[in-house]
Design an enzyme around this catalytic site. Sequence first.
Site, mmCIF file in Angstrom:
data_model
loop_
_atom_site.group_PDB
_atom_site.id
_atom_site.type_symbol
_atom_site.label_atom_id
_atom_site.label_comp_id
_atom_site.label_asym_id
_atom_site.label_seq_id
_atom_site.Cartn_x
_atom_site.Cartn_y
_atom_site.Cartn_z
ATOM 1 N N ASP A 1 5.966 -26.510 12.455
ATOM 2 C CA ASP A 1 5.661 -25.104 12.684
ATOM 3 C C ASP A 1 5.438 -24.825 14.167
ATOM 4 O O ASP A 1 5.813 -23.772 14.690
ATOM 5 C CB ASP A 1 4.417 -24.726 11.875
ATOM 6 C CG ASP A 1 4.369 -23.239 11.540
ATOM 7 O OD1 ASP A 1 5.306 -22.513 11.898
ATOM 8 O OD2 ASP A 1 3.375 -22.814 10.912
ATOM 9 N N GLY B 1 4.400 -23.538 7.065
ATOM 10 C CA GLY B 1 5.474 -24.345 7.616
ATOM 11 C C GLY B 1 6.305 -23.552 8.603
ATOM 12 O O GLY B 1 6.001 -22.394 8.902
ATOM 13 N N LYS C 1 -1.510 -16.990 8.063
ATOM 14 C CA LYS C 1 -1.874 -17.973 9.078
ATOM 15 C C LYS C 1 -2.866 -17.331 10.047
ATOM 16 O O LYS C 1 -2.487 -16.780 11.070
ATOM 17 C CB LYS C 1 -0.623 -18.467 9.808
ATOM 18 C CG LYS C 1 0.381 -19.147 8.873
ATOM 19 C CD LYS C 1 1.674 -19.510 9.566
ATOM 20 C CE LYS C 1 2.636 -20.212 8.614
ATOM 21 N NZ LYS C 1 3.921 -20.581 9.259
ATOM 22 N N ASN D 1 4.286 -14.218 17.912
ATOM 23 C CA ASN D 1 3.341 -14.650 18.937
ATOM 24 C C ASN D 1 4.058 -15.031 20.227
ATOM 25 O O ASN D 1 3.572 -14.739 21.320
ATOM 26 C CB ASN D 1 2.507 -15.812 18.397
ATOM 27 C CG ASN D 1 1.609 -15.370 17.252
ATOM 28 O OD1 ASN D 1 0.594 -14.725 17.454
ATOM 29 N ND2 ASN D 1 2.001 -15.709 16.028
ATOM 30 N N ARG E 1 0.816 -1.214 0.000
ATOM 31 C CA ARG E 1 0.000 0.000 0.000
ATOM 32 C C ARG E 1 0.856 1.273 0.000
ATOM 33 O O ARG E 1 0.506 2.279 -0.606
ATOM 34 C CB ARG E 1 -0.911 0.023 1.230
ATOM 35 C CG ARG E 1 -1.953 -1.074 1.263
ATOM 36 C CD ARG E 1 -2.832 -0.922 2.488
ATOM 37 N NE ARG E 1 -3.716 -2.060 2.703
ATOM 38 C CZ ARG E 1 -4.915 -2.192 2.139
ATOM 39 N NH1 ARG E 1 -5.362 -1.256 1.315
ATOM 40 N NH2 ARG E 1 -5.660 -3.254 2.404
ATOM 41 N N LYS F 1 -1.196 -23.033 15.673
ATOM 42 C CA LYS F 1 0.063 -23.011 16.432
ATOM 43 C C LYS F 1 0.365 -21.622 16.993
ATOM 44 O O LYS F 1 1.084 -21.496 17.993
ATOM 45 C CB LYS F 1 1.222 -23.513 15.572
ATOM 46 C CG LYS F 1 1.431 -22.778 14.244
ATOM 47 C CD LYS F 1 2.307 -21.559 14.364
ATOM 48 C CE LYS F 1 2.355 -20.800 13.061
ATOM 49 N NZ LYS F 1 3.205 -19.593 13.134
ATOM 50 N N SER G 1 9.694 -15.465 16.877
ATOM 51 C CA SER G 1 8.259 -15.621 16.630
ATOM 52 C C SER G 1 7.495 -14.449 17.241
ATOM 53 O O SER G 1 7.628 -14.140 18.426
ATOM 54 C CB SER G 1 7.769 -16.933 17.244
ATOM 55 O OG SER G 1 6.366 -16.911 17.421
#
Length: 343
Positions: free
Chosen positions: A246, A138, A110, A258, A36, A193, A256
Amino acid sequence: MNAVQQKVAVLGGGSFGTVIANIMAEKGIKVSQWMRDSIRAEEINQQHMNTRYLPDYPLSEDLWATSDIELALTEATLVFVSIPSQSFRSVVQLAKPFLKTGQMVISTTKGIEGETFSLMSEILKDELPTAKVGVLSGPNLAKEVAKHQLTATVISSDDEALRTDVQAALHQSYFRVYASSDMYGVELGGTLKNIYAIAAGLSAALGMGENTKSMLLTRSLAEMSRFAVSMGANPMTFLGLAGVGDLIVTCMSPLSRNYRVGYALGSGENLEEAVESLGEVAEGVNTIRIIKAKADELQIYMPLVSGLYEVVFNGAHVQEVVKALMMNEQSSDVEFVLPRGAI
């Protein structure tokens, strides 16, 4: 078609969208990356960097970015959509007028659309009924791929030609692409996950030991597969890269997003502070809420999701939730081997 002769479009300017675009550009494939922000697109074209999401990682000089979605999609044989789940449908709708019948479109996102409980492949099929749809998922931390560290992923689709074309386009000496036909299982593995990565980060911040980490990973896998099978997925998919692979990387690595949100929560930050300090979308936060509601609706046993929901959204004390989890009914170890009633 020879991979180098293709033109590929990647929709999204985040870390993973940039990484997969760069993989193909390094091979000599003509790649157009849509984002964008025209200023960030120009940064990629002039400086060969994405300083917001991949600082200090130089990109191929052949990677071309644009904020003109029609220009990005013109003559593209493969289209990868790397957009956060909450904006996924709107971007697909924006792209729709410039896609041809039978277009190959691959999601790398995801997440789940909360309002409809739609996975990204389902959104693609809904919005693009003539398209050939695939899912890429993955253990693929973007910064490690950018450093050319050895990595594998899974392309899943009902369409064999799509699987073959994606394998040819993305295969590199450091990036290997495996195929699967269980698109729903692969996509659910990548989505679910994220929840357990938040739990892993939280437990790490609280100083929990290796026994706890091992228990968390294996029970997370059981919960993931139990939910996915109830939704029609193949449980064997969760023994592969898109499932346990994953889950391991997301629950064990500070790279990661999260995991980092969970670690911030375990360190005393509230949810708003944890998400703000991340500076990127952590899909797992919204996924907790969505999966908790669906599990309650379908009466699927997901104690980790329920406990994490109480910690993240209701401010429950972690130790009290852990105590409640440990006092739950003791069930079978491996799902789909021993029936729940035969303990």
